[in-house]
Design an enzyme around this catalytic site. Structure first.
Site, PDB file in Angstrom:
ATOM      1  N   ARG A  34       0.966  -1.195   0.078  1.00 16.78           N
ATOM      2  CA  ARG A  34       0.161  -0.059  -0.014  1.00 16.78           C
ATOM      3  C   ARG A  34       0.959   1.258   0.029  1.00 16.78           C
ATOM      4  O   ARG A  34       0.511   2.216  -0.665  1.00 16.78           O
ATOM      5  CB  ARG A  34      -1.013   0.022   1.012  1.00 16.78           C
ATOM      6  CG  ARG A  34      -2.128  -1.029   1.038  1.00 16.78           C
ATOM      7  CD  ARG A  34      -2.777  -1.319   2.390  1.00 16.78           C
ATOM      8  NE  ARG A  34      -3.904  -2.295   2.116  1.00 16.78           N
ATOM      9  CZ  ARG A  34      -3.833  -3.773   2.008  1.00 16.78           C
ATOM     10  NH1 ARG A  34      -2.776  -4.267   1.883  1.00 16.78           N
ATOM     11  NH2 ARG A  34      -4.908  -4.383   2.050  1.00 16.78           N
ATOM     12  N   ASP A 327      -4.274 -15.410   7.398  1.00 13.40           N
ATOM     13  CA  ASP A 327      -2.748 -15.829   6.642  1.00 13.40           C
ATOM     14  C   ASP A 327      -2.236 -16.702   7.739  1.00 13.40           C
ATOM     15  O   ASP A 327      -1.291 -17.468   7.373  1.00 13.40           O
ATOM     16  CB  ASP A 327      -1.974 -14.565   6.414  1.00 13.40           C
ATOM     17  CG  ASP A 327      -2.544 -14.156   5.066  1.00 13.40           C
ATOM     18  OD1 ASP A 327      -2.980 -14.731   4.241  1.00 13.40           O
ATOM     19  OD2 ASP A 327      -2.227 -12.744   4.865  1.00 13.40           O
ATOM     20  N   ARG A 358      -5.597 -23.656   0.570  1.00 13.58           N
ATOM     21  CA  ARG A 358      -4.814 -23.459   2.106  1.00 13.58           C
ATOM     22  C   ARG A 358      -5.268 -24.326   3.024  1.00 13.58           C
ATOM     23  O   ARG A 358      -4.798 -24.952   3.838  1.00 13.58           O
ATOM     24  CB  ARG A 358      -4.483 -22.221   2.506  1.00 13.58           C
ATOM     25  CG  ARG A 358      -3.132 -21.875   3.384  1.00 13.58           C
ATOM     26  CD  ARG A 358      -2.938 -20.520   3.514  1.00 13.58           C
ATOM     27  NE  ARG A 358      -2.101 -20.037   2.649  1.00 13.58           N
ATOM     28  CZ  ARG A 358      -1.742 -18.622   2.370  1.00 13.58           C
ATOM     29  NH1 ARG A 358      -2.399 -17.801   3.306  1.00 13.58           N
ATOM     30  NH2 ARG A 358      -0.883 -18.375   1.679  1.00 13.58           N
TER      31      ARG A 358
END
Length: 447
Positions: A34, A327, A358
């Site tokens: 970002r 995550d 995942r």
């Protein structure tokens, strides 16, 4: 910046000495992406310190150059971006290759949707398997047009809107990437863009928009939030100091928790409450991680983490915590594998659309170590104990699965191998060297 096509097998085993010392992990990947993007959209020159120089972020730097911004590397972690201003990005002369970075691909779709330019985006074999329609469908309401492969997958072509419309969009599933793409598109639109998220997700985009001078309003909405962005602001260049990535710190923290006698301090870690779910969860399991020297830097909370080896016990992790640690579930599963009793992780649907499926990959990782694990719908149940190990983890080109497998090998009787660690550097350059240094032994070595 080219990902190696040759697999890099790695292995790990219980270290000969405990983890000890003071360490810093690489800069936060979400904030690094970002910082480069907002620097490219601002008027003036943005100085960035602590930028993560993994391949994913370098792809974003290259993309910003192709879109007309001046991006200079001044030294380790030190970068300078001369921006183009809102609406000032230019048509790239080449394809935007995002490598393995789903974050960069999805956020840049938002940037492109608001600019009247044509661009083509691709990625590596892993990224080309990941769905993009969850971003492009809402972005099409700005007036942008998208063309892509079957299933909404890369390569993808974008024709941005000449006069982008503001969005009013309710996310069907909590996703910081989709939210951020909508807000980035809204920067170029006249009027107010409104995004409703069902669960609060990481708010680095909102924080950085304010840091660069945009007007952003946030209100609670049930378990989630309503975010409103006033379009066509004049973003002004602002310095950014990138804190250590909490996702990266989690690997080192779990390693120290599982190796007896370990005591480490991980310095300058970003502790945004919408990102710190992994540390809250580990503490509920008995970790006792202590935050030292808490402070604010660039609008983001930062602190040093004291981590000592502790026996862990199983818990139930509620579904509403998933956005704050989406995550980190693979490395949490490793901690659960070495804990006493079962750990139930609820509401993991979002894990199915990461670099790999995942959820399935994490279950297979544990099974390779002889750990009993079950997937029930979107929930994962891990039966803790002492992992036997001795197996090989299939990584599916997923850096977090690779690192989690190597940390598991530190606690498993017979160690663990991973079929390919080449992709680790996309998010955590120097991971193997840091693990080796932390334990004073060759923890991670070629198989």
């Amino acid at each position: 910046m080219t990902s190696s096509t040759a697999p890099r097998p790695l292995r790990s085993a219980p270290p000969k000495s405990p983890f000890s010392g003071h360490f810093r992990v690489a800069g936060d990947k979400s904030i690094s992406h970002r910082a480069l993007m907002f620097g490219a959209l601002a008027i003036g020159t943005t100085e960035i310190e602590g930028l993560l120089e993994g391949e994913d972020v370098l792809r974003t730097a290259a993309a910003m150059r192709l879109l007309g911004a001046s991006v200079e590397h001044l030294g380790p972690g030190s970068w300078r971006v001369a921006g183009r201003g809102i609406g000032g990005l230019t048509e790239p002369a080449d394809v935007l290759d995002m490598g393995n970075s789903g974050t960069a691909a999805r956020l840049i779709c938002g940037l492109l949707a608001g600019h009247p330019i044509f661009a083509v985006m691709t990625g590596d074999a892993s990224l080309r398997r990941r769905p993009m329609k969850r971003v492009t469908d809402p972005l099409a309401a700005t007036g942008a047009a998208f063309w892509y492969r079957d299933g909404g997958r890369l390569p993808l072509a974008v024709k941005g809107a000449a006069t982008p419309l503001p969005l009013d969009y309710t996310l069907p599933v909590a996703s910081a990437q989709v939210k951020s793409a909508c807000l980035l598109a809204g920067l170029c639109a006249r009027g107010t863009t409104r995004v409703i998220e069902p669960e609060a997700t990481r708010d680095h985009t909102e924080n950085m928009l304010r840091h660069f001078g945009a007007t952003v309003r946030v209100a609670h909405h049930g378990h989630g939030r309503v975010i409103e962005l006033v379009g066509q602001p004049e973003l002004t260049a602002a310095p950014v100091v990138v804190p250590g990535d909490p996702s990266s710190a989690a690997f080192l923290a779990v390693a120290a928790l599982l190796v007896p006698g370990s005591r480490i301090v991980i310095e300058h870690v970003g502790l945004n409450p919408l990102r710190a779910g992994i540390f809250d969860t580990l503490n509920e399991m008995g970790a006792g991680i202590v935050v030292q020297n808490p402070r604010l830097e660039g609008g983001e909370p930062v602190g040093d983490l004291l981590v000592e080896s502790r026996p862990l016990h199983g818990i139930t992790v509620p579904a509403e915590r998933a956005p704050s640690m989406i995550d980190e579930y693979p490395i949490l599963a490793v901690a659960a594998a070495a804990a006493r009793g079962p750990t139930r992780m609820l509401g993991l649907k979002e894990l199915r659309v990461k670099e790999s499926d995942r959820l399935s990959a994490t279950a297979a990782l544990l099974q390779a170590a002889g750990v009993a694990v079950a997937i029930e719908g979107d929930d994962m149940i891990v039966q803790g104990g002492t992992p036997q190990g001795g197996g090989t983890v299939v990584t599916h080109m997923d850096h977090r699965i690779a690192m989690s497998g190597l940390v598991l090998g530190l606690a498993a009787r017979d160690g663990m191998a991973v079929d390919d660690g080449a992709f680790i550097d996309t998010s955590f350059p120097g991971f193997a060297a840091l693990m080796n240094r932390a334990a004073g032994a060759d923890v991670v070595v070629p198989a």
